[in-house]
Design a protein around this motif. Sequence first.
Motif, mmCIF file in Angstrom:
data_model
loop_
_atom_site.group_PDB
_atom_site.id
_atom_site.type_symbol
_atom_site.label_atom_id
_atom_site.label_comp_id
_atom_site.label_asym_id
_atom_site.label_seq_id
_atom_site.Cartn_x
_atom_site.Cartn_y
_atom_site.Cartn_z
ATOM 1 N N ASP A 1 0.819 -1.212 0.000
ATOM 2 C CA ASP A 1 0.000 0.000 0.000
ATOM 3 C C ASP A 1 0.854 1.264 0.000
ATOM 4 O OD1 ASP A 1 -2.304 -1.470 -0.005
ATOM 5 O OD2 ASP A 1 -2.549 -1.434 2.183
ATOM 6 N N CYS A 2 2.133 1.120 0.300
ATOM 7 C CA CYS A 2 2.990 2.306 0.375
ATOM 8 C C CYS A 2 3.458 2.754 -1.007
ATOM 9 C CB CYS A 2 4.189 2.046 1.279
ATOM 10 S SG CYS A 2 5.321 0.787 0.655
ATOM 11 N N ILE A 3 3.222 1.931 -2.025
ATOM 12 C CA ILE A 3 3.633 2.279 -3.386
ATOM 13 C C ILE A 3 2.395 2.371 -4.271
ATOM 14 C CG2 ILE A 3 4.943 1.558 -5.409
ATOM 15 C CD1 ILE A 3 6.884 0.131 -3.570
ATOM 16 N N ASP A 4 2.210 3.522 -4.880
ATOM 17 C CA ASP A 4 1.079 3.717 -5.792
ATOM 18 C C ASP A 4 1.452 3.237 -7.186
ATOM 19 O OD1 ASP A 4 -1.107 4.486 -7.200
ATOM 20 O OD2 ASP A 4 -0.785 6.640 -6.997
ATOM 21 N N THR A 5 2.436 3.892 -7.807
ATOM 22 C CA THR A 5 2.855 3.520 -9.159
ATOM 23 C C THR A 5 4.378 3.453 -9.235
ATOM 24 O OG1 THR A 5 2.865 5.830 -9.883
ATOM 25 C CG2 THR A 5 0.844 4.561 -10.244
ATOM 26 N N VAL A 6 4.848 2.627 -10.125
ATOM 27 C CA VAL A 6 6.271 2.555 -10.466
ATOM 28 C C VAL A 6 6.373 2.795 -11.962
ATOM 29 C CG1 VAL A 6 8.353 1.143 -10.515
ATOM 30 C CG2 VAL A 6 6.737 0.903 -8.615
ATOM 31 N N THR A 7 7.161 3.793 -12.359
ATOM 32 C CA THR A 7 7.296 4.150 -13.760
ATOM 33 C C THR A 7 8.764 4.121 -14.158
ATOM 34 O OG1 THR A 7 5.362 5.604 -13.643
ATOM 35 C CG2 THR A 7 6.832 5.899 -15.518
ATOM 36 N N LEU A 8 9.066 3.425 -15.244
ATOM 37 C CA LEU A 8 10.419 3.384 -15.796
ATOM 38 C C LEU A 8 10.496 4.305 -17.004
ATOM 39 C CD1 LEU A 8 13.287 2.031 -15.912
ATOM 40 C CD2 LEU A 8 12.279 0.407 -17.524
ATOM 41 N N VAL A 9 11.511 5.149 -17.048
ATOM 42 C CA VAL A 9 11.743 6.059 -18.166
ATOM 43 C C VAL A 9 13.058 5.689 -18.829
ATOM 44 C CG1 VAL A 9 12.127 8.453 -18.856
ATOM 45 C CG2 VAL A 9 10.502 7.929 -17.025
ATOM 46 N N ASP A 10 13.023 5.512 -20.145
ATOM 47 C CA ASP A 10 14.259 5.257 -20.881
ATOM 48 C C ASP A 10 14.072 5.712 -22.325
ATOM 49 O OD1 ASP A 10 16.885 3.297 -20.249
ATOM 50 O OD2 ASP A 10 16.472 3.640 -22.363
ATOM 51 N N SER A 11 15.142 6.237 -22.905
ATOM 52 C CA SER A 11 15.057 6.721 -24.287
ATOM 53 C C SER A 11 15.100 5.578 -25.293
ATOM 54 C CB SER A 11 16.208 7.692 -24.571
ATOM 55 O OG SER A 11 17.458 7.057 -24.366
ATOM 56 N N ASP A 12 15.551 4.418 -24.873
ATOM 57 C CA ASP A 12 15.594 3.251 -25.753
ATOM 58 C C ASP A 12 14.325 2.430 -25.541
ATOM 59 O OD1 ASP A 12 16.484 1.436 -27.594
ATOM 60 O OD2 ASP A 12 18.400 1.044 -26.617
ATOM 61 N N SER A 13 14.140 1.409 -26.367
ATOM 62 C CA SER A 13 12.952 0.568 -26.264
ATOM 63 C C SER A 13 13.232 -0.777 -25.622
ATOM 64 C CB SER A 13 12.351 0.330 -27.661
ATOM 65 O OG SER A 13 13.295 -0.317 -28.492
ATOM 66 N N ALA A 14 14.515 -1.106 -25.393
ATOM 67 C CA ALA A 14 14.862 -2.420 -24.863
ATOM 68 C C ALA A 14 16.162 -2.347 -24.079
ATOM 69 C CB ALA A 14 14.974 -3.450 -25.988
ATOM 70 N N HIS A 15 16.356 -3.363 -23.236
ATOM 71 C CA HIS A 15 17.525 -3.457 -22.365
ATOM 72 C C HIS A 15 18.412 -4.616 -22.792
ATOM 73 C CE1 HIS A 15 19.819 -4.342 -18.653
ATOM 74 N NE2 HIS A 15 19.369 -5.578 -18.762
ATOM 75 N N VAL A 16 19.716 -4.391 -22.770
ATOM 76 C CA VAL A 16 20.702 -5.460 -22.939
ATOM 77 C C VAL A 16 21.685 -5.354 -21.777
ATOM 78 C CG1 VAL A 16 22.606 -6.352 -24.343
ATOM 79 C CG2 VAL A 16 20.510 -5.569 -25.449
#
Length: 451
Positions: A51-66
């Motif tokens: 309940d202590c976390i409402d939303t988690v948002t990830l921001v990145d300029s790329d579309s995928a992770h390696v």
Amino acid sequence: MTKAQEQAAQAIQKPQAQPAGHSGKGARIVVVGGGVAGLEVATALGKLKSDCIDTVTLVDSDSAHVWKPMLHTIAAGTRDLAQQQTTYLAQATDAHFAYQPGEMCGLDRSRREVLLAPIQAPDGREIVPSRRLPYDKLVIAVGSGANDFGTPGVAEHCFMIDSRRKADAFNQEIRLRMVQCMTSGEQLQVAIVGAGATGVELAAELVQLAESATAYGALGVAAKFRIVLIEAGPRVLPSFPEEISEATRLRLEALGVSVIVSGRVKTATAQGFELANGELISASLRVWAAGVKAPEFLTQLGLETTRSNQLLVNDEMQTSDPAIYALGDCASYTLPGQESPLPPTAQVAHQQARYLIETLPHLLERPGAKPVGFAYRDFGALVSLAQYDAYGSLGKFGLFNGGVIRGRLAMLSHIMLYRSHQARLYGFWRGGLLWLIDLMNSRLRPSIRLD
């Protein structure tokens, strides 16, 4: 802009649904940067039922992770990019966090908003205007890039492989050059500046690429690559024990790599590198893999930074603003009693991410509580020379006291680091299936990228 980015950009224009399992009464957590630390934090906190976390948002300029320690294999084409990348949109759906494509360009600390630059198509069209993303807790994990130290010509004439896109761009270029070699009979000359782990591993992967390409008939028997590795310091792998440095140098030279130490680059040109002693190292492909530097915009946020643009953090991974945390290569933390900050490695990034994953929810539940500070454990370091060899230094804790391993044991240890990262992102069983798929593909598909 990739297809995945266009889909995500279209989604921005629509109301964003609350991630499943969140109450809408807790903190808004924004994670900027989808590297080792950032993606692990977003995945773990997104899955957390609290309940202590409402939303988690990830921001990145790329579309995928390696996984960053694998970028040299993507650059050489000895690993398939499509198989090894984690698409942010898919991971966000599986782990119950939101993904926002975009590049952080500033920060409004008084309003607690992250400023995102406009998203533009390759032809210059503005697809998404600049935006503001509100946060209660901000985690900056934007990683780092190579540092050219102001060397003339590097930006104009050199490739860097410090991101997924840059590694793929280098691979596309080297495959074009291979076609030229195949038709003209000329030798492909590649020079790499920086004999740290990235430069050393890339050199070995290029040897494997050349041997595999010759086996497929792409280069011909006589048209091997000429690979030169240039290091400004007195030895390769300067952060490793001297025993490993010397063994690595001898192994690279046995593989046909020309290793130059104490060779400071004065300037980079379209023909190669000019050294401080006047020697010219000819190269049709030039790679800069020296130094580490965090993004320049970090110095403009009003937070304390180092000369390498890294954000200074305390033992709770907080910057000079208590609501803002920094992890991984873009953070600078010095252990008590030590003179130098922790190195910018995936090992450090993972341990810092694990600390914040365990600590942040408790702080949100008990505001004002004082957590136990971050404690780092040195598990040693590994370097892999493609399929030929591997070396590792053991950490100095418990039964270990800085010993050295090599060969199959070091290779297996290197593999397990990557598989552990996959397991943290996908879970144990799915991560294991991905490993099985990779093993099957290694038997069924070409050993190098040929498309």
